[in-house]
Design a protein around this motif. Structure first.
Motif, short mmCIF file in Angstrom:
data_model
loop_
_atom_site.label_atom_id
_atom_site.label_comp_id
_atom_site.label_asym_id
_atom_site.label_seq_id
_atom_site.Cartn_x
_atom_site.Cartn_y
_atom_site.Cartn_z
N LEU A 113 0.84 -1.21 0.00
CA LEU A 113 0.00 0.00 0.00
C LEU A 113 0.87 1.25 0.00
N LEU A 122 1.41 6.98 7.77
CA LEU A 122 0.61 7.06 9.00
C LEU A 122 -0.82 6.62 8.72
N ILE A 123 -1.35 7.09 7.58
CA ILE A 123 -2.74 6.79 7.27
C ILE A 123 -2.90 5.34 6.84
N VAL A 124 -1.94 4.85 6.03
CA VAL A 124 -2.00 3.45 5.62
C VAL A 124 -2.00 2.54 6.85
N LEU A 126 -2.61 3.26 9.96
CA LEU A 126 -3.79 3.45 10.80
C LEU A 126 -4.93 2.58 10.28
N GLY A 127 -5.05 2.53 8.94
CA GLY A 127 -6.09 1.70 8.33
C GLY A 127 -5.83 0.22 8.54
N THR A 128 -4.58 -0.22 8.26
CA THR A 128 -4.31 -1.65 8.37
C THR A 128 -4.34 -2.10 9.83
N ASN A 130 -6.41 -1.15 12.14
CA ASN A 130 -7.81 -1.45 12.46
C ASN A 130 -8.31 -2.66 11.69
N LEU A 131 -7.85 -2.76 10.44
CA LEU A 131 -8.31 -3.88 9.61
C LEU A 131 -7.81 -5.21 10.18
N TYR A 133 -6.52 -5.98 13.13
CA TYR A 133 -6.97 -6.27 14.49
C TYR A 133 -8.46 -6.60 14.51
#
Lengths: 332, 343
Positions: A113, A122-124, A126-128, A130-131, A133
């Motif tokens: 990504l 940071l944004i990538v 942050l997304g992964t 949550n995904l 986990y």
């Protein structure tokens, strides 16, 4: 004299002095602090943060930032845990293989990504975070895993005699190995030099210098993922059970340790030694606060102040460094 | 050229409206009784108030090319200050005027605290040039720690009824939090589009060096942006405190990811320099519909977390291909005019 000045300019020297001072303070409160068995025990309890911070540091060095590491560790740990309690003839090598490769796979998703979408890491992550986990917790129904098999316990409690009555845990050996291997990669391989180039000069300059940016990016995230994966063995071994909720949400102390260790978020600077000292210092402070009977409520305040002070110091240090390098600063 | 920019912005908003309609129709079909009720809409609107204000606060910082991770921690901290002032100063046999004055004091203190936090962020990012991720991360840790110390990891609750009306009152059936959110969205939209500072914010976000050499004082603009971000989080904090009738250090914890998600969904580029308030407002409404929908459908918290993470990555995909597409269009139009664009 010149060498002395150079030494004085290093973050590592400062950290080392602060660690010594802090150790002496703790020693004055508790005379058994400096005994080898106690020190080795402390190092054992720091080894998880130590290994994870090496991965976090690598990503920071390349100019990114990772928030998904605790999620990757948790997923690897859970995968390994569900395997080792379900099989009757498992062994340590297989356990490492599972959590290591799980870490590599999840790290590769991050790397993919980051490289192909050129988006803020940071944004990538942050997304992964949550995904990874969320998916794991949804499918595992957030069950804890107990009754780890005896062979696993034998491995995690294994230790080498060190001196008279001190024991060096296998965790410390793992930590030292990780540091040595990473140090070698960073210093003597093209990939490792590429990490510095990527962080210091950005994608375009690293590419112009002839580095394969795609390979380097994928390597960084996969290798960091691998480190998160094997660190999960320590996390599982320390508490002798696997609690999926025990790690996620505790990212800040590790990032703080890496930043305190002198890594700049702009990438390209920092050393493995400094990061390791950063981990030891922050963990020592936490131990010290407990020993001084400061309630745990104050830990966040102390951590926040340490992060802010150290980023400001690092900033000024880097500034004075660039000033001495060149007086004329013309950017394209 | 101008029409093309207008078109690309417009098509973005059309896309969001289409998604909004799909989500709305989908949820209406899945559970018409719960979703389409008036009470559900009222509760959704009041929930949007504080979240929308936090998002606006995050938006201005992201347009300038930074990020403000301390926004929620700052709001929780201000909320705790409000709670502490009420606990200390309000006594049962107080006259309504005195209560009103205390409430005014609490609101002023909360806003001042949020703006001081914004000021610190802005000073460190603008004047010292430290990356905004690190600065706001450090301040976030510090503020969370301070909040925990003040509340001893507990909560402060039991506020005067007059204060609670901020969240409970409604005008023409529309809850006050939602009205506040819309008012501030309009103000921010005007600020970003019609003032020179707003224009500078976009310009710094797209190329910091160029603005510096064209005589814009980057430092001051960055400082103002963080100040504005702090102010908006303060307003959000007042609404949140009034709505929950209590203050805790961990209130709003799940909002941080969601504000970033909504901003990216709303078409703001993660590297700064672009984005519209209307796009973000539409994205907020979509997210609110989804949150409520997941609640009604009984999804587990962890599934919701996974879906947010997935949507964030999806938004990254969408933005990537959209920017590639508009870039190709621009290059084509420049090529038609006989100009070439350098990388």
């Amino acid at each position: 004299m010149k060498n002395f000045k150079k030494l004085f300019n290093k973050t590592e020297t400062f950290l080392f002095i602060i660690i010594i001072v802090f150790s002496l303070i703790i020693f004055s409160l508790n005379r058994s602090f400096l005994l080898p068995e106690n020190l080795l025990g402390l190092l054992k309890s720091y080894s998880f943060s130590g290994i994870v911070s090496v991965g976090v540091f690598l990503i920071l060095l390349s100019g990114g930032v990772d928030l998904s590491f605790m999620a990757i560790t948790t997923v690897s740990m859970y995968m390994m845990g569900s395997y080792i309690i379900s099989t009757s003839n498992g062994n340590v090598a297989l356990a490492f293989l599972i959590c290591g490769s799980m870490g590599i796979i999840l790290g590769a998703i991050n790397g993919f990504l980051v490289y192909y979408f050129k988006i803020a890491t940071l944004i990538v992550t942050l997304g992964t975070m949550n995904l990874f986990y969320g998916v794991m917790m949804f499918f595992s129904k957030s069950r804890d895993i107990y009754n780890l098999p005896q062979w696993f316990r034998n491995f995690t409690t294994f230790s080498v005699p060190f001196g008279k009555n001190a024991q060096m845990s296998v965790f410390i050996i793992m930590w030292i190995l990780v540091i040595l291997v990473t140090w070698f990669i960073l210093k003597y391989t093209v990939l490792g030099r590429g990490v510095y180039a990527l962080g210091g000069g950005g994608i375009n300059k690293a590419r112009q210098a002839g580095f394969n940016v795609r390979a380097i990016t994928m390597f960084i995230y996969c290798y960091a993922g691998f480190l998160y994966g094997i660190a999960s063995v320590i996390s599982a071994g320390t508490i002798d059970q696997i609690l999926p909720t025990s790690l996620v949400g505790k990212e800040m102390p590790i990032i703080a340790a890496v930043v305190v260790g002198g890594a700049s978020l702009a990438g390209g600077s920092g050393s493995l030694f400094g990061v390791t000292l950063g981990v030891i210092l922050l963990s020592l402070i936490r131990n010290g606060l407990t020993l001084m009977k400061v309630t745990s409520y104050y830990q966040g305040v102390v951590m926040g102040i340490i992060i802010l002070v150290s980023i400001i110091i690092t900033n000024f240090r880097l500034r004075s460094l660039t000033k001495t390098i060149s007086k004329i600063d013309i950017e394209y | 050229m101008k029409t093309r920019i207008f078109n690309s912005k417009f098509s973005e908003i059309i896309n969001l409206v289409i998604i909004l309609v799909i989500v709305f129709v989908g949820l209406s079909i899945l559970d018409p009784e719960n979703f389409l009720s008036v009470s559900n809409f009222v509760s959704m609107m009041s929930q949007m108030g504080e979240f929308g204000l936090y998002t606006l606060g995050m938006l201005v910082v992201m347009v300038i090319g930074g990020i403000n991770l301390s926004i929620i921690a700052s709001a929780a901290f201000s909320g705790i200050l409000i709670g502490v002032i009420f606990k200390r100063l309000i006594i049962p046999e107080m006259s309504p005027i005195m209560i009103f004055l205390v409430i005014l004091l609490a609101i002023i203190v909360a806003l001042a605290a949020s703006m001081i936090i914004g000021l610190i962020n802005g000073m460190l990012v603008g004047y010292l040039g430290i990356s905004s991720i690190l600065v706001t991360l450090g301040l976030m840790t510090l503020l969370e720690g301070t909040s925990i110390v003040i509340t001893k990891a507990g909560g402060v609750s039991g506020f005067p009824d007059m204060f609670l009306t901020i969240a409970n009152k409604s005008l023409l059936g529309i809850p006050l939090p939602f009205i506040l959110f819309i008012v501030f969205a309009v103000i921010i939209s005007i600020y970003l589009n019609k003032t020179s500072t707003g224009f500078s914010i976009y310009m710094i976000g797209s190329n910091e060096k160029v603005t510096r050499f064209s005589g814009i004082n980057n430092k001051v603009v960055i400082l103002k942006t963080f100040l504005l971000s702090g102010f908006l989080s303060g307003i959000g904090s007042i609404i949140m405190t009034a709505r929950f009738n209590s203050a805790r250090s961990d209130y709003g914890g799940s909002y941080l990811l969601q504000t970033i998600l909504v901003i990216l969904l709303g078409g703001v580029s993660a590297s700064g320099g672009s984005g519209t308030v209307i796009g973000v407002v539409l994205a907020i409404i979509i997210l609110q519909f989804l949150t409520t929908g997941f609640n009604i459908l009984g999804f587990s918290t962890f599934l919701t977390i996974a879906i947010w993470g997935f949507m964030l990555i999806l938004a990254i995909f969408m933005n990537h291909y959209r920017s590639k597409f508009t870039r190709a269009l621009t290059i084509k139009s420049l090529g038609e005019k006989g100009l070439s664009q350098k990388d």
